[in-house]
Enzyme design. Sequence first.
Site, PDB file in Angstrom:
ATOM      1  CB  ALA A  36      -0.933   0.004   1.204  1.00  0.00           C
ATOM      2  CB  ALA A  37       4.408   1.901  -0.709  1.00  0.00           C
ATOM      3  N   GLY A  38       2.196   3.183  -2.421  1.00  0.00           N
ATOM      4  CA  GLY A  38       1.737   4.242  -3.317  1.00  0.00           C
ATOM      5  C   GLY A  38       0.405   4.819  -2.896  1.00  0.00           C
ATOM      6  CG  ASP A  39      -2.954   2.326  -2.788  1.00  0.00           C
ATOM      7  OD1 ASP A  39      -2.955   2.810  -3.933  1.00  0.00           O
ATOM      8  OD2 ASP A  39      -3.167   1.121  -2.556  1.00  0.00           O
TER       9      ASP A  39
END
Length: 310
Positions: A250-253
């Site tokens: 979920a890094a980009g989110d």
Amino acid sequence: MENIVVVGSINMDFVCYIRKLPLPGETVQSYKTETKSGGKGANQAVAAALSGGKVTLVGAVGNDFYSRDIVSGLKSFQVNTDRILWKDSDIGTAFIAVDESGQNSIVLSEGANGCLTVEDLVILPELFAESSVLLVQNEIPWNCTRFALEAAKQQGIQTYVNPAPALAIPEEVFPLIDVLILNESEAEYITSVKLNEDLSNVKQAASQILASGVREVIVTLGENGSFYMNKEEEVIFTPAFSVNTVDTTAAGDTFIGSLIVARQQGLAIRDALQQASAASAIAVSRAGAQESIPTADEVHLFLNNNKAGN
């Protein structure tokens, strides 16, 4: 603070933790398997809510017990779920393999996300009356995403687009996008510019996107940080924070949700990018998707104790 409207996917993630990602035709053993709430739309809505934003999620879930649990979980994160539709389908699913370095490989099955229709989105003008931002991705039918962008532009709402997974964007849609946030592979897909190892040509890719009508571009570069450029050719490189990577799911989110709220709160773009980078760093140091997303207080504490690149 005005509302953030997220139109996007809601999934159940099936996560397998493995030693290394399999080669084609290879079978590997998972040493741990978990089910977690996910979907880019839901993840980004949670990230914005935990950052202090007022968020309404518009999407679709199924008629299974996973859907009930997921909607309940979203409510616990203070995401407004009143506009989530219940479809005669199964919940959308993501099958995620995470290796020991924290890198992942994901296979999506759209489920109820694919049942969302333009007719379901006629409520958007009503929502936009009390909103300042629309955020969309590419995990629901494209005609729904395009309709949401057109409706937002008609009412002067700022639009953020995360084109993941990467799809070809029609030329006439680019001017509907205020801020395009994408990773390296998505930037390469959309521009056909193969990014060099030293990222010396990331500006070329960003310039090509801006020339298509987008106002601002952010290319997230993983452990190399992020690259920002706008129509005025202002360029900002934000280094990543050094952390022990556990799971990048979920890094980009997390980056996107945190960034939008930081800008809503009046932070300058340079400071907003740093705050988003810190939120993303915390997320990759934890396992899971929504479970890994930090609160605003956690991000502020992290920034007080760390400097990017250290």
